[in-house]
Design an enzyme around this catalytic site. Structure first.
Site, PDB file in Angstrom:
ATOM      1  N   ASP A  68      36.648  44.764  46.936  1.00  0.00           N
ATOM      2  CA  ASP A  68      37.976  44.026  46.822  1.00  0.00           C
ATOM      3  C   ASP A  68      38.459  43.466  48.161  1.00  0.00           C
ATOM      4  OD1 ASP A  68      37.993  45.143  44.246  1.00  0.00           O
ATOM      5  OD2 ASP A  68      38.592  47.027  44.951  1.00  0.00           O
TER       6      ASP A  68
ATOM      7  N   LYS B 116      36.379  38.776  48.991  1.00  0.00           N
ATOM      8  CA  LYS B 116      34.910  37.945  48.791  1.00  0.00           C
ATOM      9  C   LYS B 116      35.044  36.820  48.000  1.00  0.00           C
ATOM     10  CE  LYS B 116      32.434  41.612  47.544  1.00  0.00           C
ATOM     11  NZ  LYS B 116      33.196  42.788  47.603  1.00  0.00           N
TER      12      LYS B 116
ATOM     13  N   GLY C  96      34.346  42.458  40.159  1.00  0.00           N
ATOM     14  CA  GLY C  96      35.461  41.561  39.693  1.00  0.00           C
ATOM     15  C   GLY C  96      36.249  40.492  40.725  1.00  0.00           C
ATOM     16  N   HIS C  97      35.646  39.237  40.447  1.00  0.00           N
ATOM     17  CA  HIS C  97      36.099  38.327  41.537  1.00  0.00           C
ATOM     18  C   HIS C  97      37.083  37.675  40.915  1.00  0.00           C
ATOM     19  CE1 HIS C  97      32.058  38.437  44.067  1.00  0.00           C
ATOM     20  NE2 HIS C  97      32.858  39.137  44.060  1.00  0.00           N
TER      21      HIS C  97
ATOM     22  N   GLN D 275      30.569  44.536  44.913  1.00  0.00           N
ATOM     23  CA  GLN D 275      30.986  45.639  45.782  1.00  0.00           C
ATOM     24  C   GLN D 275      30.824  45.538  47.284  1.00  0.00           C
ATOM     25  OE1 GLN D 275      28.406  46.459  42.891  1.00  0.00           O
ATOM     26  NE2 GLN D 275      30.067  45.843  41.747  1.00  0.00           N
TER      27      GLN D 275
HETATM   28  P1  IMP Z   1      30.424  52.112  39.236  1.00  0.00           P
HETATM   29  O1  IMP Z   1      29.914  50.771  40.078  1.00  0.00           O
HETATM   30  O2  IMP Z   1      31.177  51.179  37.829  1.00  0.00           O
HETATM   31  O3  IMP Z   1      29.251  53.084  38.885  1.00  0.00           O
HETATM   32  O4  IMP Z   1      31.441  52.671  40.050  1.00  0.00           O
HETATM   33  C1  IMP Z   1      31.203  53.274  41.117  1.00  0.00           C
HETATM   34  C2  IMP Z   1      32.108  53.420  42.340  1.00  0.00           C
HETATM   35  O5  IMP Z   1      32.320  51.878  42.645  1.00  0.00           O
HETATM   36  C3  IMP Z   1      33.726  53.613  41.720  1.00  0.00           C
HETATM   37  O6  IMP Z   1      34.375  54.111  42.863  1.00  0.00           O
HETATM   38  C4  IMP Z   1      34.129  52.217  41.311  1.00  0.00           C
HETATM   39  O7  IMP Z   1      35.632  52.177  41.707  1.00  0.00           O
HETATM   40  C5  IMP Z   1      33.457  51.535  42.704  1.00  0.00           C
HETATM   41  N1  IMP Z   1      33.336  49.928  42.320  1.00  0.00           N
HETATM   42  C6  IMP Z   1      32.236  49.349  41.598  1.00  0.00           C
HETATM   43  N2  IMP Z   1      32.635  48.098  41.662  1.00  0.00           N
HETATM   44  C7  IMP Z   1      33.701  47.808  42.294  1.00  0.00           C
HETATM   45  C8  IMP Z   1      34.146  46.637  42.682  1.00  0.00           C
HETATM   46  O8  IMP Z   1      33.772  45.388  42.504  1.00  0.00           O
HETATM   47  N3  IMP Z   1      35.156  46.709  43.758  1.00  0.00           N
HETATM   48  C9  IMP Z   1      35.508  47.890  44.103  1.00  0.00           C
HETATM   49  N4  IMP Z   1      35.069  49.000  43.844  1.00  0.00           N
HETATM   50  C10 IMP Z   1      34.108  49.074  43.061  1.00  0.00           C
END
Ligand code: IMP
Length: 427
Positions: A13, A16, A40-41, A225
């Protein structure tokens, strides 16, 4: 021609999407290399906020091709919804015609979000705070070699093999006590999305991307991420399931490390994190609430309130090192304005010893952040058109950051809108 890479340097977040949107028109091809619909962009298009989860950010540029690479896990239902949403927004974008899907990318099967939810919520397992999109089960099944890939959808046996896997997993979920829709409904929705998937270009994207590079085309690898969520180099176990760092772009897209150009690293002027896990500079209480509200720090994907804290130089140094960042992009300096002083964590004290680098193996309770107070800044960031209009104290903050991490800051995002970004001439 070499491939440029863009990565997040914190826990996601960082903004990007907005930076990619700014530089996208310079690229012929934008390629996602990791993650899936957990990203989530948010991007403003025709004054409307659009959140992309799976699609690369080049979709808004009519001359840019978009690649979903081999390292990505593809949820066909999500992809169909996202493309249909964009067609409804502006059919002339012709997103579906400018998208190339790797035949080797793995599918997120319809049972995976249920496993994700089960592991998150069952007291016997660790709560990670995942997005519950089934990302970890998809990568786990890929590694187990139990999974199906995008390119397999054309095989005659695909529906039978899919049915066998999903039915087996459905029984497992039932035995675990999960609430589920009817298996027939689950399969029908998934198969309809698979039919849609077949209408897209499913190819060997590594051949395509490498050929494009050979022909002198400009390619941008778009990371999802961020560094501290990397499965190997992040704050395990509170991480995502893919390689989010620059090296992940090579494996995720099949491009050699010798063909890499610029590595853009994006950081906020402070720090945020969603989900569980270590966060040495985290704020709590009223100060955290104020920063969260001023910064609009609520997940664009899950809407969860984000944890907030001060900028963490040891963590940033670590991120710059593991990515080999060549240019830094700083976002959200405006959110810290109107403070007398802004703390910046310059090192940690761990068991009485000073430490300049983040060590992913250390426990939060052993880390004492050491802060330096920087002079605060004021001013209307929305009026900033170039570097000369940036508040002097904020520029001092940026220079300090550059000295600390030994990389030049080349862009500043000065507000939430698409055009609120300036380039700093210091390369
Ligand atoms: P997962 O990727 O859904 O398995 O989540 C694993 C960890 O990565 C969690 O703490 C999520 O909140 C974090 N996470 C996954 N995708 C994002 C993103 O796009 N932005 C911020 N945190 C993310």
């Amino acid at each position: 021609m070499s491939m440029d890479i863009l990565v997040g340097l914190q826990w996601g977040d960082e903004g990007k999407g907005k930076f990619i949107d700014h530089i996208c028109s310079q690229y012929d091809l934008v390629a996602r290399f990791n993650g899936g619909a957990n990203a989530g962009h948010s991007i403003y298009y025709n004054n409307q906020k659009v959140t992309l989860k799976l699609l690369p950010s080049g979709v808004f540029y009519p001359n840019t091709l978009n690649v979903i690479g081999t390292g990505v896990v593809v949820n066909p239902i999500q992809l169909k919804q996202e493309i249909e949403q964009l067609i409804a927004l502006d059919a002339s974008l012709a997103v579906e015609k400018r998208l190339l899907l790797s035949a080797k990318a793995h599918l997120v099967l319809p049972t995976y979000p249920y496993f994700d939810r089960y592991y998150e919520e069952h007291p016997q397992f660790r709560t990670i705070g995942t997005t519950k999109n089934g990302i970890a089960p998809a990568y786990a099944n890929k590694i187990l070699r139990h999974n199906l890939r995008v390119g397999e959808v054309y095989r005659a046996a695909f529906p039978i093999e899919l049915q066998a896997i999903v039915a087996r997993q459905y029984i497992e979920l039932q035995q675990l006590g999960c609430e589920l829709p009817l298996l027939e409904d689950m399969m029908a929705e998934f198969l309809s999305a698979i039919e849609f998937l077949k209408s897209l270009a499913i190819i060997d994207t590594e051949l395509y991307v490498n050929q494009a590079l050979k022909e002198g085309k400009k390619v941008l690898a778009e990371g999802a991420q961020a560094t501290m969520l990397d499965i190997d180099h992040g704050t395990y176990p509170y991480v995502t399931s893919s390689n989010t760092i620059a090296g992940g772009a090579c494996t995720g897209l099949g491009v050699s490390p010798k063909n890499i150009g610029e590595i853009f690293g994006v950081t906020k002027a402070y720090t945020t994190r969603v989900g569980e896990g270590i966060f040495p500079t985290e704020l709590v209480g009223v100060e955290a609430d104020e920063l969260r509200i001023k910064g609009g720090e609520f997940g664009s994907n899950t809407k969860r309130p984000r944890r907030v804290g001060w900028l963490d130089i040891p963590a940033l140094k670590y991120a710059v090192m593991v990515n080999g960042v060549t240019q830094l992009i700083v976002t959200k300096g405006d959110i810290l304005s109107d403070r007398e002083e802004v703390p910046i964590c310059i090192q940690y004290e761990v068991n009485g010893k000073k430490q300049a680098y983040f060590d992913v193996n250390q426990q939060e309770e052993d880390i004492q952040p050491v802060y330096q107070m920087m002079q605060g800044w004021r001013g209307d960031f929305t009026l900033i058109q170039d570097e000369s209009q940036v508040p002097t104290a904020f520029l001092a903050y940026i220079h300090f950051l550059e000295q600390q991490v030994e990389v030049a800051v080349t862009y500043l995002s000065t507000g939430p809108n698409r055009e609120e970004i300036i380039e700093l001439k210091r390369k």
